[in-house]
Motif scaffolding. Structure first.
Motif, short mmCIF file in Angstrom:
data_model
loop_
_atom_site.label_atom_id
_atom_site.label_comp_id
_atom_site.label_asym_id
_atom_site.label_seq_id
_atom_site.Cartn_x
_atom_site.Cartn_y
_atom_site.Cartn_z
N GLU A 152 1.29 -1.32 -0.17
CA GLU A 152 -0.24 0.02 -0.06
C GLU A 152 1.17 1.55 0.13
O GLU A 152 0.17 1.98 -0.86
CB GLU A 152 -0.61 -0.07 1.37
CG GLU A 152 -1.99 -1.09 1.19
CD GLU A 152 -2.97 -0.55 0.27
OE1 GLU A 152 -3.60 0.51 -0.31
OE2 GLU A 152 -3.36 -1.70 -0.33
N LYS A 153 1.37 1.24 0.69
CA LYS A 153 2.59 2.42 0.59
C LYS A 153 3.56 2.64 -0.39
O LYS A 153 3.85 3.64 -1.31
CB LYS A 153 4.38 1.73 2.15
CG LYS A 153 3.71 2.03 3.07
CD LYS A 153 4.66 1.60 4.33
CE LYS A 153 4.13 1.95 5.77
NZ LYS A 153 5.34 1.91 6.61
N GLN A 154 3.80 2.00 -1.10
CA GLN A 154 4.43 1.70 -2.70
C GLN A 154 3.31 2.11 -3.66
O GLN A 154 3.81 3.10 -4.61
CB GLN A 154 4.88 0.74 -3.17
CG GLN A 154 6.12 -0.34 -2.30
CD GLN A 154 6.44 -1.53 -2.93
OE1 GLN A 154 5.92 -1.98 -3.97
NE2 GLN A 154 7.62 -2.44 -2.12
N LYS A 155 2.42 1.87 -3.41
CA LYS A 155 1.20 2.35 -4.32
C LYS A 155 0.85 3.91 -4.51
O LYS A 155 0.56 4.28 -4.99
CB LYS A 155 -0.05 1.73 -3.98
CG LYS A 155 -0.22 -0.24 -4.88
CD LYS A 155 -1.48 -0.59 -4.56
CE LYS A 155 -1.89 -1.96 -5.03
NZ LYS A 155 -2.67 -2.92 -4.42
N ASN A 156 0.79 3.97 -2.90
CA ASN A 156 0.33 5.44 -2.39
C ASN A 156 1.69 6.46 -3.26
O ASN A 156 1.46 6.97 -3.50
CB ASN A 156 0.43 5.89 -0.94
CG ASN A 156 -0.85 4.78 -0.35
OD1 ASN A 156 -2.31 4.71 -0.90
ND2 ASN A 156 -0.68 4.55 1.05
N ALA A 157 3.55 6.34 -2.58
CA ALA A 157 4.33 6.69 -3.26
C ALA A 157 3.84 7.08 -5.10
O ALA A 157 4.37 7.86 -5.48
CB ALA A 157 5.20 5.20 -3.12
N GLN A 158 3.74 5.50 -5.73
CA GLN A 158 3.48 5.26 -6.97
C GLN A 158 2.02 7.42 -7.22
O GLN A 158 1.80 7.19 -8.13
CB GLN A 158 2.61 4.57 -7.98
CG GLN A 158 3.61 3.47 -7.12
CD GLN A 158 3.96 2.04 -8.08
OE1 GLN A 158 2.71 1.86 -8.28
NE2 GLN A 158 4.40 1.58 -8.35
N LEU A 159 0.91 6.87 -6.55
CA LEU A 159 -0.43 7.67 -6.16
C LEU A 159 0.34 9.17 -6.56
O LEU A 159 -0.01 9.43 -6.93
CB LEU A 159 -1.59 7.26 -5.54
CG LEU A 159 -1.57 5.80 -6.03
CD1 LEU A 159 -2.57 5.49 -5.19
CD2 LEU A 159 -2.65 5.85 -7.70
N SER A 160 1.07 9.08 -5.77
CA SER A 160 1.98 10.67 -4.77
C SER A 160 2.66 10.95 -6.03
O SER A 160 2.01 11.95 -6.03
CB SER A 160 2.26 10.53 -3.97
OG SER A 160 1.93 10.33 -2.32
#
Length: 353
Positions: A241-249
């Motif tokens: 989820e953190k990786q996805k959030n980073a990608q979304l950011s």
């Protein structure tokens, strides 16, 4: 030469709780040096361990001691003189096995030394008994032949026997003292053995309780391992989820940059929209001029068509004139030929005349 170390290792040191005789009490906060020492003067072996300036193990090894492995990395032995049980926790099973082998080796050496000392004591005791039996005969000889002083002055053998008797008496006294000491030690060992038997029985009972506790601990350990696995899975999901959030950011930043670019383009279009009315006026002027130019172009096209027709007519007329001129030239050539023939005829007539 005194005591010399013959084997050294490192382990965590424990002692049995003297009040409960069940629980282990740590004697060292960390792994310390544990060494076997051999005293060549007394022909004895000891296990010694020092934590800083504090002596936590000072155990003289006797043939009655036994080192017991209670787990893969833990072993213990009872010391009746210290009235305690020592436990050692090692870093590996190999270290425990090596320590146990050395304990058995030192124990056998202590037993051999004790056997030799007993044989020596028995020999001295036999000598003392023989000297006791020989003493009356010597007294009889002294009573027959005179006093001891007289015998010493007259017989060197009597002096030697006297000195031998004195030495044997001292040996007998020493052997008696040693025997009493051994009797005391034997009684102490019997009492220690009785205490050790009681402690062993308690330890056996404790082993059963420890097995039950170990089973409970293993079940708790399995439960904790499952929970740890679940937590690790949750952590992995959280990381994803953190990786996805980073990608979304990153995507949001890219979209924000694109939005800024679009806003800049929109601002440019707004500025251009302000110029549109002026451009529309110019377009209308150009359209008017274009219409005028188109009308002029149509007039010019009409003129061009008229001129093209005139050119066609003039070309046709020119063609007709060229035909008539050719005919005239042909006629003129005929007339010139006729005139030439006429002149030739006139010349011939002049000659004839």
């Amino acid at each position: 030469m005194g005591e010399q170390p013959i084997y050294t290792t490192r382990a965590h040191v424990f002692q049995i709780d003297p009040s409960t005789k069940k629980n282990w009490v740590p004697a060292s906060k960390q792994a310390v040096t544990v060494s076997y020492f051999y005293d060549s003067t007394r022909n004895s072996y000891r296990i010694i361990s020092v934590d800083g300036s504090k002596v936590i193990i000072n155990s003289t090894i006797t043939p009655n001691m036994t080192f017991t492995k209670t787990s893969q990395k833990f072993g213990q032995w009872a010391d009746s003189r210290a009235n305690t049980v020592f436990g050692l926790g090692f870093a590996s099973e190999q270290q425990l096995s090596k320590f146990a082998e050395k304990f058995q080796e030192v124990k056998d050496a202590a037993k051999l030394a004790k056997d030799k000392s007993q044989e020596k004591g028995d020999t001295l005791s036999n000598h003392s008994q023989e000297s006791g039996r020989e003493t009356p005969s010597a007294n009889q000889a002294s009573s027959i032949n005179g006093t001891d002083d007289e015998k010493i002055s007259f017989s060197p053998e009597a002096a030697q026997l006297k000195s031998e008797n004195e030495r044997l008496k001292s040996v007998v006294e020493l052997s008696n003292t040693t025997a009493k000491k051994y009797e005391t030690e034997l009684q102490t060992l019997k009492e220690s053995n009785a205490r050790l038997v009681d402690a062993l029985q308690e330890s056996s009972a404790n082993v059963e309780s420890w097995k039950k506790e170990l089973t409970v601990c293993q079940e708790e350990s399995d439960t904790l391992r499952k929970k740890i696995a679940e937590l690790e899975a949750q952590c992995n999901e959280a990381n994803q989820e953190k990786q996805k959030n980073a990608q979304l950011s990153v995507r949001v930043k890219e979209l924000e940059a694109e939005l800024k670019e679009k806003e800049q383009e929109l601002e440019n279009l707004r500025r251009q929209a302000e110029i549109i009315p002026q451009l529309m006026g110019e377009c209308e002027n150009i359209t008017t001029k274009l219409k005028v130019a188109e009308s002029k172009n149509k007039d010019l096209e009409g003129r061009i068509q008229g001129l093209q027709m005139d050119v066609s007519d003039s070309r046709q007329k020119q063609g007709n004139m060229k035909g008539e001129l050719k005919k005239f030239m042909d006629i003129l050539d005929g007339k010139l030929d006729e005139l030439h023939e006429f002149r030739q005829g006139l010349s011939k007539l002049g000659v004839d005349n």
